[in-house]
Design a protein around this motif. Structure first.
Motif, PDB file in Angstrom:
ATOM      1  N   VAL A  87      34.313  39.893  39.573  1.00 21.43           N
ATOM      2  CA  VAL A  87      35.709  39.333  38.968  1.00 21.43           C
ATOM      3  C   VAL A  87      35.157  40.233  37.462  1.00 21.43           C
ATOM      4  CG1 VAL A  87      36.532  37.591  37.195  1.00 21.43           C
ATOM      5  CG2 VAL A  87      36.439  37.395  39.475  1.00 21.43           C
ATOM      6  N   GLU A  88      34.003  40.968  37.427  1.00 29.85           N
ATOM      7  CA  GLU A  88      32.935  41.213  35.495  1.00 29.85           C
ATOM      8  C   GLU A  88      33.899  42.574  36.157  1.00 29.85           C
ATOM      9  OE1 GLU A  88      32.221  40.535  33.183  1.00 29.85           O
ATOM     10  OE2 GLU A  88      32.709  38.192  33.493  1.00 29.85           O
ATOM     11  N   TYR A  89      33.508  43.109  37.426  1.00 26.93           N
ATOM     12  CA  TYR A  89      34.154  44.661  37.471  1.00 26.93           C
ATOM     13  C   TYR A  89      35.551  45.066  37.050  1.00 26.93           C
ATOM     14  CZ  TYR A  89      34.696  49.121  40.238  1.00 26.93           C
ATOM     15  OH  TYR A  89      35.705  50.325  40.234  1.00 26.93           O
ATOM     16  N   VAL A  90      36.551  44.275  37.909  1.00 23.00           N
ATOM     17  CA  VAL A  90      37.485  44.460  37.143  1.00 23.00           C
ATOM     18  C   VAL A  90      38.009  44.037  36.175  1.00 23.00           C
ATOM     19  CG1 VAL A  90      40.359  43.419  37.982  1.00 23.00           C
ATOM     20  CG2 VAL A  90      38.086  43.566  39.398  1.00 23.00           C
ATOM     21  N   PHE A  91      37.569  43.139  34.742  1.00 26.41           N
ATOM     22  CA  PHE A  91      37.243  42.796  34.217  1.00 26.41           C
ATOM     23  C   PHE A  91      36.941  44.131  32.672  1.00 26.41           C
ATOM     24  CE2 PHE A  91      39.536  38.727  32.278  1.00 26.41           C
ATOM     25  CZ  PHE A  91      39.734  38.355  34.243  1.00 26.41           C
ATOM     26  N   ALA A  92      35.678  44.347  33.380  1.00 30.12           N
ATOM     27  CA  ALA A  92      35.608  45.499  32.697  1.00 30.12           C
ATOM     28  C   ALA A  92      36.134  46.565  32.693  1.00 30.12           C
ATOM     29  CB  ALA A  92      33.964  45.238  33.550  1.00 30.12           C
ATOM     30  N   HIS A  93      37.050  47.154  33.729  1.00 28.83           N
ATOM     31  CA  HIS A  93      37.415  48.363  33.866  1.00 28.83           C
ATOM     32  C   HIS A  93      38.481  48.268  33.089  1.00 28.83           C
ATOM     33  CE1 HIS A  93      34.597  50.041  36.514  1.00 28.83           C
ATOM     34  NE2 HIS A  93      34.978  50.814  36.597  1.00 28.83           N
ATOM     35  N   LEU A  94      39.451  46.813  33.300  1.00 28.51           N
ATOM     36  CA  LEU A  94      40.441  46.690  32.427  1.00 28.51           C
ATOM     37  C   LEU A  94      40.255  46.433  31.184  1.00 28.51           C
ATOM     38  CD1 LEU A  94      43.589  46.047  32.926  1.00 28.51           C
ATOM     39  CD2 LEU A  94      43.390  43.709  33.726  1.00 28.51           C
ATOM     40  N   THR A  95      39.736  46.068  30.737  1.00 30.36           N
ATOM     41  CA  THR A  95      39.112  46.367  29.025  1.00 30.36           C
ATOM     42  C   THR A  95      39.012  47.941  28.660  1.00 30.36           C
ATOM     43  OG1 THR A  95      38.157  44.007  29.254  1.00 30.36           O
ATOM     44  CG2 THR A  95      37.396  45.336  27.768  1.00 30.36           C
TER      45      THR A  95
ATOM     46  N   THR B 243      32.839  29.036  40.510  1.00 30.19           N
ATOM     47  CA  THR B 243      33.064  29.920  42.110  1.00 30.19           C
ATOM     48  C   THR B 243      32.121  28.026  43.192  1.00 30.19           C
ATOM     49  OG1 THR B 243      32.501  31.051  41.674  1.00 30.19           O
ATOM     50  CG2 THR B 243      32.599  31.479  44.102  1.00 30.19           C
ATOM     51  N   ARG B 244      31.028  27.964  42.982  1.00 27.45           N
ATOM     52  CA  ARG B 244      30.044  27.216  44.047  1.00 27.45           C
ATOM     53  C   ARG B 244      30.618  25.561  43.324  1.00 27.45           C
ATOM     54  NH1 ARG B 244      25.966  30.325  40.859  1.00 27.45           N
ATOM     55  NH2 ARG B 244      24.670  31.069  42.122  1.00 27.45           N
ATOM     56  N   GLU B 245      31.911  25.820  42.523  1.00 25.30           N
ATOM     57  CA  GLU B 245      32.039  24.022  42.411  1.00 25.30           C
ATOM     58  C   GLU B 245      33.259  23.168  43.665  1.00 25.30           C
ATOM     59  OE1 GLU B 245      33.346  20.544  39.756  1.00 25.30           O
ATOM     60  OE2 GLU B 245      32.183  21.834  38.810  1.00 25.30           O
TER      61      GLU B 245
ATOM     62  N   PRO C 171      38.427  39.347  44.137  1.00 27.49           N
ATOM     63  CA  PRO C 171      37.589  38.519  45.569  1.00 27.49           C
ATOM     64  C   PRO C 171      37.496  37.706  45.991  1.00 27.49           C
ATOM     65  CG  PRO C 171      36.348  39.479  43.254  1.00 27.49           C
ATOM     66  CD  PRO C 171      37.850  39.734  43.043  1.00 27.49           C
ATOM     67  N   LYS C 172      37.830  37.618  46.890  1.00 26.45           N
ATOM     68  CA  LYS C 172      38.198  35.949  48.023  1.00 26.45           C
ATOM     69  C   LYS C 172      37.146  35.762  49.111  1.00 26.45           C
ATOM     70  CE  LYS C 172      43.224  36.381  47.470  1.00 26.45           C
ATOM     71  NZ  LYS C 172      44.560  36.444  48.030  1.00 26.45           N
ATOM     72  N   HIS C 173      36.214  37.205  49.393  1.00 19.45           N
ATOM     73  CA  HIS C 173      34.934  36.766  50.305  1.00 19.45           C
ATOM     74  C   HIS C 173      33.728  36.512  49.230  1.00 19.45           C
ATOM     75  CE1 HIS C 173      38.141  35.993  53.164  1.00 19.45           C
ATOM     76  NE2 HIS C 173      38.789  37.181  52.149  1.00 19.45           N
ATOM     77  N   GLY C 174      32.694  36.533  49.865  1.00 20.51           N
ATOM     78  CA  GLY C 174      30.909  36.511  49.745  1.00 20.51           C
ATOM     79  C   GLY C 174      30.804  35.770  48.785  1.00 20.51           C
ATOM     80  N   SER C 175      29.316  35.517  48.306  1.00 26.36           N
ATOM     81  CA  SER C 175      28.596  34.199  47.549  1.00 26.36           C
ATOM     82  C   SER C 175      29.802  34.154  46.110  1.00 26.36           C
ATOM     83  CB  SER C 175      27.652  34.527  47.055  1.00 26.36           C
ATOM     84  OG  SER C 175      26.488  35.797  46.538  1.00 26.36           O
ATOM     85  N   PRO C 176      29.502  33.227  45.730  1.00 29.08           N
ATOM     86  CA  PRO C 176      29.936  33.232  44.234  1.00 29.08           C
ATOM     87  C   PRO C 176      29.426  34.292  43.147  1.00 29.08           C
ATOM     88  CG  PRO C 176      29.138  31.396  44.859  1.00 29.08           C
ATOM     89  CD  PRO C 176      28.849  31.764  46.395  1.00 29.08           C
ATOM     90  N   ASP C 177      28.318  34.556  43.808  1.00 26.33           N
ATOM     91  CA  ASP C 177      27.843  35.762  42.570  1.00 26.33           C
ATOM     92  C   ASP C 177      28.583  36.739  42.880  1.00 26.33           C
ATOM     93  OD1 ASP C 177      26.187  34.298  41.250  1.00 26.33           O
ATOM     94  OD2 ASP C 177      24.373  34.212  42.453  1.00 26.33           O
ATOM     95  N   GLU C 178      28.693  36.982  44.506  1.00 30.40           N
ATOM     96  CA  GLU C 178      29.625  38.576  44.577  1.00 30.40           C
ATOM     97  C   GLU C 178      30.630  38.405  43.847  1.00 30.40           C
ATOM     98  OE1 GLU C 178      26.708  39.825  48.479  1.00 30.40           O
ATOM     99  OE2 GLU C 178      28.543  37.985  48.811  1.00 30.40           O
ATOM    100  N   VAL C 179      31.985  37.555  43.981  1.00 29.81           N
ATOM    101  CA  VAL C 179      32.933  36.802  43.427  1.00 29.81           C
ATOM    102  C   VAL C 179      32.904  37.413  42.039  1.00 29.81           C
ATOM    103  CG1 VAL C 179      34.544  35.086  43.237  1.00 29.81           C
ATOM    104  CG2 VAL C 179      33.920  35.463  45.536  1.00 29.81           C
TER     105      VAL C 179
END
Length: 143
Positions: free
Chosen positions: A14-22, A71-73, A2-10
């Motif tokens: 990422v968590e979605y990708v890591f959970a599925h990959l795990t 992401t915010r920083e 994800p490159k777009h969206g709010s920091p929480d959405e990004v």
């Protein structure tokens, strides 16, 4: 990634990708082996991406603790690049363990990574061009 969206959405993406990959990797290397791959990949990537300095690696969701703050920083692009580097390191190491074909198939099962850019990035990693990998004296690649 994800490159777009709010920091929480990004961070959620990422968590979605890591959970599925795990989940996919655990079938091949177990939960402990999966965490070891992510931990090593994280260590390699944090050296090149300051956004990861304030992030810690968890053993269960959330896998990247404080990622939304980073992401915010630093912004979405920096986080996307950093997380992509972590995943690229995982792919490089995984390819050495189970082979590039199986590693690629595990990534293709993750819908978010099945975008137009993912196969290009994955192919470069699977072909051995990861920027964090080093070549040893005997010609083997180390990540």
């Amino acid at each position: 990634m994800p490159k777009h969206g709010s920091p929480d959405e990004v961070a959620e993406g990422v968590e979605y990708v890591f959970a599925h990959l795990t989940r996919n990797l655990s079938k091949w290397v177990g939960v402990a082996g999966c965490h070891a791959l992510f931990a090593r990949a994280f260590i390699l990537s944090v050296q090149h991406h300051p956004v990861l300095a304030g992030v810690s690696l968890g053993q269960s969701p959330p896998y990247l603790v404080h990622l939304a703050e980073g992401t915010r920083e630093y912004g979405n692009q920096a986080v996307s690049a950093a997380v992509t580097d972590v995943l690229a390191s995982v792919i490089t190491m995984l390819s050495g363990l189970i082979g590039s074909d199986i590693a690629a198939s595990l990534l293709e099962e993750i819908p978010l990574l099945a975008s137009d850019e993912a196969p290009v990035a994955a192919q470069s990693e699977l072909s051995g061009t990861h920027p964090n990998a080093t070549q040893s004296d005997d010609g083997d690649r180390d990540a």
